[in-house]
Enzyme design. Structure first.
Site, PDB file in Angstrom:
ATOM      1  N   CYS A 119      -1.544   6.342  -0.364  1.00  0.00           N
ATOM      2  CA  CYS A 119      -0.980   5.086   0.127  1.00  0.00           C
ATOM      3  C   CYS A 119      -1.521   3.959  -0.731  1.00  0.00           C
ATOM      4  CB  CYS A 119      -1.323   4.848   1.596  1.00  0.00           C
ATOM      5  SG  CYS A 119      -0.173   3.664   2.365  1.00  0.00           S
ATOM      6  N   CYS A 129       1.168  -1.377   2.720  1.00  0.00           N
ATOM      7  CA  CYS A 129       1.263  -0.035   2.147  1.00  0.00           C
ATOM      8  C   CYS A 129       2.191   0.017   0.931  1.00  0.00           C
ATOM      9  CB  CYS A 129       1.723   0.950   3.217  1.00  0.00           C
ATOM     10  SG  CYS A 129       0.599   1.028   4.625  1.00  0.00           S
ATOM     11  N   LYS A 194       5.002   8.775  11.695  1.00  0.00           N
ATOM     12  CA  LYS A 194       3.812   7.926  11.837  1.00  0.00           C
ATOM     13  C   LYS A 194       4.214   6.655  12.562  1.00  0.00           C
ATOM     14  CE  LYS A 194       0.142   5.623   9.259  1.00  0.00           C
ATOM     15  NZ  LYS A 194      -0.402   5.322   7.918  1.00  0.00           N
ATOM     16  N   ARG A 204      -9.082   0.545  10.478  1.00  0.00           N
ATOM     17  CA  ARG A 204      -8.910  -0.592   9.555  1.00  0.00           C
ATOM     18  C   ARG A 204     -10.238  -0.993   8.940  1.00  0.00           C
ATOM     19  NH1 ARG A 204      -3.785  -2.502  11.947  1.00  0.00           N
ATOM     20  NH2 ARG A 204      -2.635  -0.589  11.512  1.00  0.00           N
ATOM     21  N   ARG A 216       2.722  -3.594  10.458  1.00  0.00           N
ATOM     22  CA  ARG A 216       3.406  -2.515   9.738  1.00  0.00           C
ATOM     23  C   ARG A 216       4.681  -2.034  10.451  1.00  0.00           C
ATOM     24  NH1 ARG A 216      -0.978  -1.685   6.226  1.00  0.00           N
ATOM     25  NH2 ARG A 216      -2.950  -1.199   7.254  1.00  0.00           N
ATOM     26  N   LYS A 247       1.515  11.360  13.922  1.00  0.00           N
ATOM     27  CA  LYS A 247       0.340  10.494  14.022  1.00  0.00           C
ATOM     28  C   LYS A 247       0.693   9.267  14.844  1.00  0.00           C
ATOM     29  CE  LYS A 247      -2.934   7.924  11.176  1.00  0.00           C
ATOM     30  NZ  LYS A 247      -3.318   7.446   9.857  1.00  0.00           N
ATOM     31  N   SER A 273      -8.376   7.253  14.843  1.00  0.00           N
ATOM     32  CA  SER A 273      -9.647   6.549  15.080  1.00  0.00           C
ATOM     33  C   SER A 273      -9.765   5.981  16.497  1.00  0.00           C
ATOM     34  CB  SER A 273      -9.800   5.429  14.057  1.00  0.00           C
ATOM     35  OG  SER A 273      -8.720   4.512  14.150  1.00  0.00           O
ATOM     36  N   TYR A 312     -11.909  13.256  13.391  1.00  0.00           N
ATOM     37  CA  TYR A 312     -13.256  12.770  13.089  1.00  0.00           C
ATOM     38  C   TYR A 312     -14.308  13.535  13.893  1.00  0.00           C
ATOM     39  CZ  TYR A 312     -10.287   9.136  11.245  1.00  0.00           C
ATOM     40  OH  TYR A 312      -9.304   8.463  10.560  1.00  0.00           O
TER      41      TYR A 312
HETATM   42 ZN   LIG Z   1      -1.042   2.565   4.140  1.00  0.00          ZN
END
Ligand SMILES: [Zn+2]
Length: 321
Positions: A119, A129, A194, A204, A216, A247, A273, A312
């Protein structure tokens, strides 16, 4: 009381429960994300995502080694570059931290699968992006740059590239670029569905990729839509995706299931996250049993249809299995 079928019979002991368990989470289902920064001997905890680190390439190798030793087959690398500009040109600079880390990890642990995030948002000064024209992200001007980024990752040694930008047509452009340069064996895991999600908040900081204006929503999907997700996945498959991703994961398990039922490719789910941070924050306050909640969440992503889970929690989860 006489009953012919008593479901509780098969829940009576741990042994019986293990015999009839339908979904078993394995280390091989997990992918561990790594955030690569410039320098050497850097390992800084990311405050929004406790237990995750900004790593220089040398320390990324060490953590990758630990993941591999635990049975985790793959890492997903994100790069934080030395410099940012309007075009995001550090994204395809072979001397940037992520290209260096890909090469170092593959040299140290050749069997570990290295997947690279493709990206521009970590690399552009405006944090979007793609290329900006006016207030818009210019889709068609961005696509060739993404193909260039993917090629640089393949040249660095990546086994798999993972475009996360949500530009139309980028999978086909990346496939062509890889094939034309002798990387027909490098596979594409596309962020196919996404969503423009509030669950990305803590990332972020991890990727230093917050947009400097706007959001976005003009390229990521509306969380209210599911049929659109299937169209997105179908397009990416036509364009050459090898694995398709949904996602975020937890709030989108219905999408994971629909994609799994509709298509024959492996499905990945990204346990993002915000999902991670919610569990960590609740555990820190003593409100939940963290190991149980992590294993339950990841197992249910697999039950919903995810073959691959990017998380994670990966290192902890393997220890808790
Ligand atoms: Zn991106």
């Amino acid at each position: 009381m006489s009953m012919i079928y008593r479901p509780r019979r098969l829940r009576a002991t741990g042994g019986i429960r293990s015999m009839v368990r339908e979904t078993v989470l394995m280390p091989a289902n997990l992918v561990y994300p790594l955030f690569i920064v410039p320098g050497t001997n850097v390992k800084r905890e990311i405050s929004s995502m406790v237990g995750n680190y900004h790593l220089s390439a040398d320390n990324a190798v060490e953590l990758a080694r630990e993941a591999y030793a635990l049975g985790i087959p793959a890492v997903l690398v994100f790069g934080l570059p030395e410099y940012k500009d309007e075009r995001g040109s550090s994204a395809w600079d072979m001397s940037s931290p992520v290209q260096q880390a890909i090469t170092a990890i593959k040299q140290a642990i050749p069997e570990l699968v290295v997947i690279s995030d493709v990206c521009l948002c970590e690399y552009t000064s405006h944090g979007h992006c793609g290329l900006i024209h006016g207030q818009q992200v210019d889709n068609d001007a961005t696509v060739p740059l993404l193909a260039q980024v993917a090629l640089s990752h393949a040249e660095a040694g990546a086994d798999m590239v993972a475009p996360s930008d949500m530009m139309d047509g980028r999978v086909a452009a990346i496939r062509a670029s890889l094939d034309n340069s002798g990387y027909s064996n490098v596979s594409i895991m596309s962020y196919a569905a996404k969503y423009a999600s509030a669950y990305y908040g803590p990332f972020r900081e991890a990727a230093d990729s917050a947009p400097q204006f706007g959001d976005r929503r003009a390229y990521q999907m509306d969380p209210a839509n599911s049929r659109e997700a299937l169209r997105e996945v179908a397009l990416d498959i036509e364009e050459g995706a090898d694995i398709v991703m949904v996602k975020p994961a937890l709030a989108y398990l219905d999408i994971v299931r629909q994609v799994k039922d509709e298509f024959l490719l492996p499905v990945a789910a990204y346990n993002v996250s915000g999902e991670y941070a919610m569990i960590k924050a609740a555990a820190a306050q003593g409100l939940i049993d963290e190991p149980r909640m992590v294993i339950e969440s990841l197992t249910n992503m697999k039950r919903a249809g995810a073959d691959i889970i990017i998380t994670y929690h990966a290192l902890d989860a393997v220890k808790w299995l």
